[in-house]
Design a protein around this motif. Sequence first.
Motif, mmCIF file in Angstrom:
data_model
loop_
_atom_site.group_PDB
_atom_site.id
_atom_site.type_symbol
_atom_site.label_atom_id
_atom_site.label_comp_id
_atom_site.label_asym_id
_atom_site.label_seq_id
_atom_site.Cartn_x
_atom_site.Cartn_y
_atom_site.Cartn_z
ATOM 1 N N GLY A 31 3.617 22.021 51.093
ATOM 2 C CA GLY A 31 2.430 21.182 50.767
ATOM 3 C C GLY A 31 2.432 19.992 51.748
ATOM 4 N N LYS A 32 3.401 19.185 51.662
ATOM 5 C CA LYS A 32 3.385 17.816 52.570
ATOM 6 C C LYS A 32 3.125 18.097 53.977
ATOM 7 C CE LYS A 32 5.413 15.143 48.826
ATOM 8 N NZ LYS A 32 5.005 15.891 47.948
ATOM 9 N N VAL A 33 3.883 19.221 54.272
ATOM 10 C CA VAL A 33 3.822 19.628 55.871
ATOM 11 C C VAL A 33 2.452 20.212 56.453
ATOM 12 C CG1 VAL A 33 4.821 21.336 57.569
ATOM 13 C CG2 VAL A 33 6.332 20.027 56.018
ATOM 14 N N ILE A 34 1.947 21.041 55.403
ATOM 15 C CA ILE A 34 0.632 21.392 55.788
ATOM 16 C C ILE A 34 -0.752 20.521 55.613
ATOM 17 C CG2 ILE A 34 -1.383 23.178 54.621
ATOM 18 C CD1 ILE A 34 1.216 24.839 53.870
ATOM 19 N N ASP A 35 -0.465 19.677 54.687
ATOM 20 C CA ASP A 35 -1.631 18.734 54.583
ATOM 21 C C ASP A 35 -1.052 17.212 54.511
ATOM 22 O OD1 ASP A 35 -3.975 17.249 54.483
ATOM 23 O OD2 ASP A 35 -4.324 18.122 52.335
ATOM 24 N N PRO A 36 -0.303 16.548 55.483
ATOM 25 C CA PRO A 36 0.372 15.354 55.474
ATOM 26 C C PRO A 36 -0.631 14.132 55.161
ATOM 27 C CG PRO A 36 0.243 16.092 57.775
ATOM 28 C CD PRO A 36 -0.445 17.435 56.962
ATOM 29 N N GLY A 37 -1.800 14.469 55.651
ATOM 30 C CA GLY A 37 -2.872 13.348 55.349
ATOM 31 C C GLY A 37 -3.052 13.009 53.878
ATOM 32 N N HIS A 38 -3.030 14.076 53.156
ATOM 33 C CA HIS A 38 -3.275 13.909 51.582
ATOM 34 C C HIS A 38 -2.190 13.047 51.065
ATOM 35 C CE1 HIS A 38 -4.358 14.771 47.460
ATOM 36 N NE2 HIS A 38 -3.175 15.323 47.390
ATOM 37 N N THR A 39 -1.006 13.518 51.272
ATOM 38 C CA THR A 39 0.314 12.653 50.911
ATOM 39 C C THR A 39 0.407 11.236 51.386
ATOM 40 O OG1 THR A 39 1.580 14.568 50.898
ATOM 41 C CG2 THR A 39 2.755 12.543 50.847
ATOM 42 N N ILE A 40 -0.097 10.997 52.859
ATOM 43 C CA ILE A 40 -0.219 9.621 53.213
ATOM 44 C C ILE A 40 -1.257 8.825 52.480
ATOM 45 C CG2 ILE A 40 -1.033 8.167 55.149
ATOM 46 C CD1 ILE A 40 0.341 10.456 56.913
ATOM 47 N N GLU A 42 -2.301 9.336 49.327
ATOM 48 C CA GLU A 42 -1.740 9.038 48.160
ATOM 49 C C GLU A 42 -0.750 7.861 47.964
ATOM 50 O OE1 GLU A 42 -0.028 12.253 46.050
ATOM 51 O OE2 GLU A 42 -1.988 13.580 46.030
ATOM 52 N N ILE A 43 0.156 7.798 48.971
ATOM 53 C CA ILE A 43 1.006 6.828 49.044
ATOM 54 C C ILE A 43 0.280 5.437 49.474
ATOM 55 C CG2 ILE A 43 2.861 5.784 50.518
ATOM 56 C CD1 ILE A 43 3.699 8.520 51.163
ATOM 57 N N ARG A 44 -0.701 5.354 50.392
ATOM 58 C CA ARG A 44 -1.483 4.232 50.549
ATOM 59 C C ARG A 44 -2.316 3.566 49.191
ATOM 60 N NH1 ARG A 44 -3.303 5.777 56.621
ATOM 61 N NH2 ARG A 44 -1.358 4.803 57.684
ATOM 62 N N ALA A 45 -2.770 4.610 48.497
ATOM 63 C CA ALA A 45 -3.610 4.206 47.406
ATOM 64 C C ALA A 45 -2.890 3.584 46.172
ATOM 65 C CB ALA A 45 -4.165 5.745 46.842
ATOM 66 N N VAL A 46 -1.479 3.776 46.324
ATOM 67 C CA VAL A 46 -0.831 3.047 45.308
ATOM 68 C C VAL A 46 -0.415 1.913 45.775
ATOM 69 C CG1 VAL A 46 -0.090 5.075 43.860
ATOM 70 C CG2 VAL A 46 1.184 4.288 45.645
ATOM 71 N N GLY A 47 -0.781 1.409 47.138
ATOM 72 C CA GLY A 47 -0.409 0.240 47.760
ATOM 73 C C GLY A 47 0.856 0.112 48.574
ATOM 74 N N PRO A 49 3.480 0.218 51.341
ATOM 75 C CA PRO A 49 3.608 0.345 53.060
ATOM 76 C C PRO A 49 4.350 1.347 53.524
ATOM 77 C CG PRO A 49 5.382 -1.142 51.980
ATOM 78 C CD PRO A 49 4.769 -0.673 50.735
ATOM 79 N N PHE A 50 4.382 1.470 54.766
ATOM 80 C CA PHE A 50 5.243 2.654 55.452
ATOM 81 C C PHE A 50 4.773 4.109 54.964
ATOM 82 C CE2 PHE A 50 7.649 -1.360 55.244
ATOM 83 C CZ PHE A 50 7.634 -1.743 56.560
ATOM 84 N N ALA A 51 3.515 4.217 54.779
ATOM 85 C CA ALA A 51 3.368 5.763 54.496
ATOM 86 C C ALA A 51 3.868 6.880 55.154
ATOM 87 C CB ALA A 51 1.811 5.844 54.247
ATOM 88 N N HIS A 52 3.688 6.595 56.194
ATOM 89 C CA HIS A 52 4.558 7.833 57.237
ATOM 90 C C HIS A 52 5.898 7.795 57.035
ATOM 91 C CE1 HIS A 52 0.665 7.397 59.372
ATOM 92 N NE2 HIS A 52 0.932 8.467 59.695
ATOM 93 N N LEU A 53 6.658 6.902 56.914
ATOM 94 C CA LEU A 53 7.999 7.000 56.410
ATOM 95 C C LEU A 53 8.231 7.618 55.022
ATOM 96 C CD1 LEU A 53 11.214 6.266 56.956
ATOM 97 C CD2 LEU A 53 10.587 4.106 55.896
ATOM 98 N N GLY A 54 7.163 7.154 54.000
ATOM 99 C CA GLY A 54 7.382 7.878 52.628
ATOM 100 C C GLY A 54 7.247 9.406 53.099
ATOM 101 N N LEU A 55 6.164 9.673 53.865
ATOM 102 C CA LEU A 55 6.084 11.193 53.948
ATOM 103 C C LEU A 55 7.160 11.871 54.374
ATOM 104 C CD1 LEU A 55 4.040 13.700 54.142
ATOM 105 C CD2 LEU A 55 3.421 12.732 56.465
#
Length: 142
Positions: A31-40, A42-47, A49-55
């Motif tokens: 799911g994260k590979v198919i829609d990485p934008g959604h995960t990014i 969500e990571i940014r929404a909780v504040g 940093p480094f959303a791409h690294l988190g993904l």
Amino acid sequence: MKRYPAQNRPSAVPALGRVMMAILFLFSGIGKVIDPGHTIEEIRAVGLPFAHLGLAIAILLGFGGGAMLLLGIRTRMVAIVLALYCVVAGLIFHNPSGGIPQLVHLIKNFAIAGGLLQVAAFGAGSYAFDNLRANRKTPQRA
């Protein structure tokens, strides 16, 4: 191969449990590979940093950890890492003040972590690559 008194033959139950837990992580990775934008988002929404690294970490744990758990490779270590991931992700992304659904998601994360800790405590079971490696190290008796 460790056996318990009531068990006179290898059991497939630990392997089934590993497969059932691994499917969760593998599909999460997909799911994260198919829609990485959604995960990014969500990571940014909780504040955080480094959303791409988190993904990238989430995908690695989903695919890598899920596959290793599925096959029973370094199972105890992988189970501990995935359990920690579940607890940390649950605490970060599922705030119980967000209502009952968020509380349920948090509790589910804790329950998955509990199952993984059982795997860490008792091992992969009879049907795992860990056992192939262990059996090769055991010298053969004449």
